[in-house]
Structure formats: structure tokens, C-alpha cells
Design a protein around this motif. Structure first.
Motif, mmCIF file in Angstrom:
data_model
loop_
_atom_site.group_PDB
_atom_site.id
_atom_site.type_symbol
_atom_site.label_atom_id
_atom_site.label_comp_id
_atom_site.label_asym_id
_atom_site.label_seq_id
_atom_site.Cartn_x
_atom_site.Cartn_y
_atom_site.Cartn_z
ATOM 1 N N GLN A 65 40.365 16.374 -17.354
ATOM 2 C CA GLN A 65 39.197 16.755 -16.564
ATOM 3 C C GLN A 65 39.602 17.688 -15.431
ATOM 4 O O GLN A 65 40.520 17.408 -14.664
ATOM 5 N N LEU A 66 38.915 18.822 -15.363
ATOM 6 C CA LEU A 66 39.164 19.814 -14.315
ATOM 7 C C LEU A 66 37.835 20.233 -13.702
ATOM 8 O O LEU A 66 36.952 20.725 -14.411
ATOM 9 N N ASN A 67 37.684 20.007 -12.428
ATOM 10 C CA ASN A 67 36.462 20.394 -11.713
ATOM 11 C C ASN A 67 35.195 19.909 -12.413
ATOM 12 O O ASN A 67 34.192 20.613 -12.482
ATOM 13 N N GLY A 68 35.260 18.705 -12.959
ATOM 14 C CA GLY A 68 34.089 18.103 -13.587
ATOM 15 C C GLY A 68 33.906 18.433 -15.052
ATOM 16 O O GLY A 68 32.993 17.908 -15.694
ATOM 17 N N PHE A 69 34.752 19.296 -15.616
ATOM 18 C CA PHE A 69 34.641 19.660 -17.024
ATOM 19 C C PHE A 69 35.723 18.945 -17.832
ATOM 20 O O PHE A 69 36.867 18.836 -17.393
ATOM 21 N N LYS A 70 35.352 18.480 -19.019
ATOM 22 C CA LYS A 70 36.260 17.714 -19.858
ATOM 23 C C LYS A 70 36.774 18.571 -21.006
ATOM 24 O O LYS A 70 35.991 19.151 -21.761
ATOM 25 N N PHE A 71 38.097 18.630 -21.115
ATOM 26 C CA PHE A 71 38.759 19.399 -22.164
ATOM 27 C C PHE A 71 39.578 18.437 -23.021
ATOM 28 O O PHE A 71 40.190 17.494 -22.493
ATOM 29 N N LYS A 72 39.614 18.668 -24.325
ATOM 30 C CA LYS A 72 40.443 17.853 -25.197
ATOM 31 C C LYS A 72 41.887 18.347 -25.116
ATOM 32 O O LYS A 72 42.143 19.554 -25.086
ATOM 33 N N CYS A 73 42.830 17.412 -25.104
ATOM 34 C CA CYS A 73 44.233 17.786 -24.976
ATOM 35 C C CYS A 73 45.123 16.878 -25.810
ATOM 36 O O CYS A 73 44.692 15.826 -26.308
ATOM 37 N N ASN A 74 46.373 17.302 -25.961
ATOM 38 C CA ASN A 74 47.396 16.579 -26.700
ATOM 39 C C ASN A 74 48.644 16.582 -25.833
ATOM 40 O O ASN A 74 49.140 17.645 -25.456
ATOM 41 N N ALA A 75 49.144 15.406 -25.499
ATOM 42 C CA ALA A 75 50.286 15.311 -24.584
ATOM 43 C C ALA A 75 51.513 16.064 -25.101
ATOM 44 O O ALA A 75 52.353 16.512 -24.315
ATOM 45 N N ASP A 76 51.613 16.217 -26.424
ATOM 46 C CA ASP A 76 52.745 16.932 -27.005
ATOM 47 C C ASP A 76 52.565 18.449 -26.957
ATOM 48 O O ASP A 76 53.513 19.191 -27.250
ATOM 49 N N LYS A 77 51.358 18.897 -26.625
ATOM 50 C CA LYS A 77 51.073 20.331 -26.536
ATOM 51 C C LYS A 77 50.318 20.598 -25.234
ATOM 52 O O LYS A 77 49.130 20.937 -25.243
ATOM 53 N N PRO A 78 51.003 20.444 -24.101
ATOM 54 C CA PRO A 78 50.323 20.555 -22.804
ATOM 55 C C PRO A 78 49.829 21.960 -22.487
ATOM 56 O O PRO A 78 49.086 22.146 -21.517
ATOM 57 N N ASP A 79 50.222 22.937 -23.302
ATOM 58 C CA ASP A 79 49.820 24.324 -23.056
ATOM 59 C C ASP A 79 48.565 24.727 -23.831
ATOM 60 O O ASP A 79 48.197 25.904 -23.877
ATOM 61 N N VAL A 80 47.886 23.740 -24.446
ATOM 62 C CA VAL A 80 46.662 24.027 -25.208
ATOM 63 C C VAL A 80 45.575 23.042 -24.812
ATOM 64 O O VAL A 80 45.801 21.826 -24.772
ATOM 65 N N LEU A 81 44.386 23.568 -24.525
ATOM 66 C CA LEU A 81 43.200 22.753 -24.297
ATOM 67 C C LEU A 81 42.109 23.211 -25.249
ATOM 68 O O LEU A 81 42.010 24.397 -25.571
ATOM 69 N N LEU A 82 41.277 22.278 -25.703
ATOM 70 C CA LEU A 82 40.157 22.595 -26.594
ATOM 71 C C LEU A 82 38.846 22.268 -25.893
ATOM 72 O O LEU A 82 38.756 21.273 -25.168
ATOM 73 N N TYR A 83 37.841 23.102 -26.130
ATOM 74 C CA TYR A 83 36.543 22.902 -25.466
ATOM 75 C C TYR A 83 35.418 23.393 -26.374
ATOM 76 O O TYR A 83 35.472 24.510 -26.884
ATOM 77 N N GLN A 84 34.408 22.549 -26.553
ATOM 78 C CA GLN A 84 33.219 22.934 -27.316
ATOM 79 C C GLN A 84 32.113 23.318 -26.344
ATOM 80 O O GLN A 84 31.685 22.508 -25.531
ATOM 81 N N THR A 85 31.659 24.570 -26.429
ATOM 82 C CA THR A 85 30.605 25.006 -25.517
ATOM 83 C C THR A 85 29.304 24.298 -25.867
ATOM 84 O O THR A 85 28.973 24.127 -27.042
ATOM 85 N N PRO A 86 28.540 23.879 -24.859
ATOM 86 C CA PRO A 86 27.238 23.259 -25.101
ATOM 87 C C PRO A 86 26.165 24.330 -25.276
ATOM 88 O O PRO A 86 26.407 25.517 -25.062
ATOM 89 N N GLY A 87 24.972 23.899 -25.656
ATOM 90 C CA GLY A 87 23.833 24.808 -25.674
ATOM 91 C C GLY A 87 23.819 25.745 -26.865
ATOM 92 O O GLY A 87 24.500 25.537 -27.868
ATOM 93 N N PHE A 88 23.017 26.798 -26.737
ATOM 94 C CA PHE A 88 22.770 27.715 -27.842
ATOM 95 C C PHE A 88 23.773 28.870 -27.877
ATOM 96 O O PHE A 88 24.320 29.272 -26.857
ATOM 97 N N MET A 89 23.952 29.412 -29.084
ATOM 98 C CA MET A 89 24.884 30.506 -29.302
ATOM 99 C C MET A 89 24.623 31.682 -28.369
ATOM 100 O O MET A 89 25.546 32.250 -27.788
ATOM 101 N N ASN A 90 23.346 32.061 -28.211
ATOM 102 C CA ASN A 90 23.017 33.237 -27.404
ATOM 103 C C ASN A 90 23.331 33.051 -25.925
ATOM 104 O O ASN A 90 23.305 34.028 -25.168
ATOM 105 N N LEU A 91 23.619 31.817 -25.510
ATOM 106 C CA LEU A 91 23.948 31.525 -24.114
ATOM 107 C C LEU A 91 25.416 31.141 -23.965
ATOM 108 O O LEU A 91 25.797 30.542 -22.956
#
Length: 214
Positions: A65-91
Motif C-alpha cells: 500500500q502506497l498513499n492509499g493505493f493497493k498494489f499486488k507484489c511478490n516478495a521475491d520480485k520487489p522490483d515489480v508491482l501489479l495494478y488493475q485500473t478501476p472504471g472504464f477503458m476511456n477513463l
């Protein structure tokens, strides 16, 4: 929802081109698509599908969690975070701007943005990496990102093919991209696309692709 929007050209405070420096790289892989509850399994949201499968198959089961946003992570790969954008494609750009700002606010990293998205002009299951500064080529999700963040991102395009009967008629294209994958197509994506995307991310961890620009 899929109509072309009159995006204005304006400078963004989040706009930057990733270049190597003396800081460790942090790769933020984001998927763009439409809300899962209504558009789960549709072609336009294939980025979400692949990201979710990456989380499951590549061990990204923890949350950072960074500044209220949640990112998926893997302790073995600390240099990669995954994030699914919410809402609609056009936004996509508007919905990605604040989490990306949260990443940029971390002074210890050299952040790199990678966008997972659908691509009509690639056959189903094909994968292609695009460099920073590439054109959005009519993709409204990327156009929104360029409006709010700029062109300083890499893209991993995931082929969804094109309905040959639709040609480029906007209504037919819209209907096609909002249609759902068949069970056989989903299996093809899981078997071939997910491992390929995972391999590309590993290449990016070795600094391949990420600093290339047009």
C-alpha cells in the motif's frame, strides 16, 4: 463508451520518459479495461484477465500500500508491482494518474510504467511490446493515458484478433470488443499469453525494453 473522444493535448505534471539512472528500477505493470462486474471476460478487458492470472501464477499474492493505493507484489520480485485500473477503458488515464503519482513520489526508485491492453490488429494470443513515445493508434484507453500521463510508458499488446465481418465499422468493432471470449479462447490465452507476458516482465527486470523510445 467506445466512441472516439475529443482528447485535448496538454502537458501533464506526470509526464516523463523513463531513462536509466543510479536508482533501482521499479516496474509498475497496469492493466486497462472495463469494470469487472459488467464486462468480465470480454475482449476489451483482456489486460485485466492476464494481470489476474499473473497474480495467481507468478506469486503476486501480497499487497503493498502506497498513499492509499493497493498494489499486488511478490516478495521475491520487489522490483515489480501489479495494478488493475478501476472504471472504464476511456477513463484509464484519469484512473491511473493518482496511483502513478503515488509511485513517482517514492524517491528511492526509478519508476517504469508498463500497460497491458488489448490489440485488435494482432491475432488472438499474439503478444507484442511497444516502446515509449508510441502512438495510441486509435486505442481510447491509451489515448486517455497519454492525455493524463503522457507517452512515457511501455505497452504489452495482447492480440484479440478482429472480426473479419466487421472490417473497421465502429459499431461492429464495439460489439466485437465487448463480446466474451469462448472457453477455448480463454484456455489459449492462459496457456500461451500468460507465460509470454511473464517472460517479457522478466526481460524488463533485466532492463530490456523499458528504456527504449521512438
Amino acid at each position: 463508451m467506445l466512441s472516439f473522444l475529443p482528447f485535448a493535448r496538454k502537458a501533464s505534471s506526470l509526464s516523463r520518459i523513463a531513462v536509466p539512472n543510479n536508482k533501482p528500477v521499479l516496474i509498475l505493470v497496469v492493466s486497462i479495461g472495463n469494470p469487472e462486474t459488467q464486462y468480465h471476460g470480454t475482449r476489451h478487458s483482456v489486460g485485466h484477465m492476464i494481470l489476474k492470472n499473473l497474480c495467481e501464477s507468478q506469486g503476486f499474492s501480497q499487497v503493498k500500500q502506497l498513499n492509499g493505493f493497493k498494489f499486488k507484489c511478490n516478495a521475491d520480485k520487489p522490483d515489480v508491482l501489479l495494478y488493475q485500473t478501476p472504471g472504464f477503458m476511456n477513463l484509464s488515464g484519469k484512473n491511473l494518474a493518482k496511483p502513478w503519482k503515488a509511485i513517482l513520489a517514492q524517491p528511492q526508485w526509478n519508476p517504469v510504467l508498463v500497460v497491458l491492453h488489448d490489440e485488435l490488429d494482432l491475432d488472438l494470443g499474439k503478444v507484442r511490446v511497444r516502446k515509449q513515445n508510441s502512438s495510441a493508434r486509435g486505442h481510447n484507453g491509451l489515448r486517455s493515458i497519454q492525455q493524463h500521463i503522457g507517452r512515457g510508458y511501455n505497452a504489452i499488446q495482447i492480440g484479440i484478433g478482429r472480426d473479419s465481418s466487421s472490417q473497421k465499422d465502429p459499431d461492429s468493432v464495439s460489439k466485437y470488443v465487448l463480446s466474451k471470449f469462448s472457453a477455448q479462447e480463454v484456455e489459449q490465452l492462459h496457456q500461451h499469453v500468460v507465460p509470454r507476458v511473464a517472460a517479457i516482465i522478466e526481460e524488463m527486470r533485466q532492463h530490456k525494453h523499458i528504456f527504449e523510445t521512438l
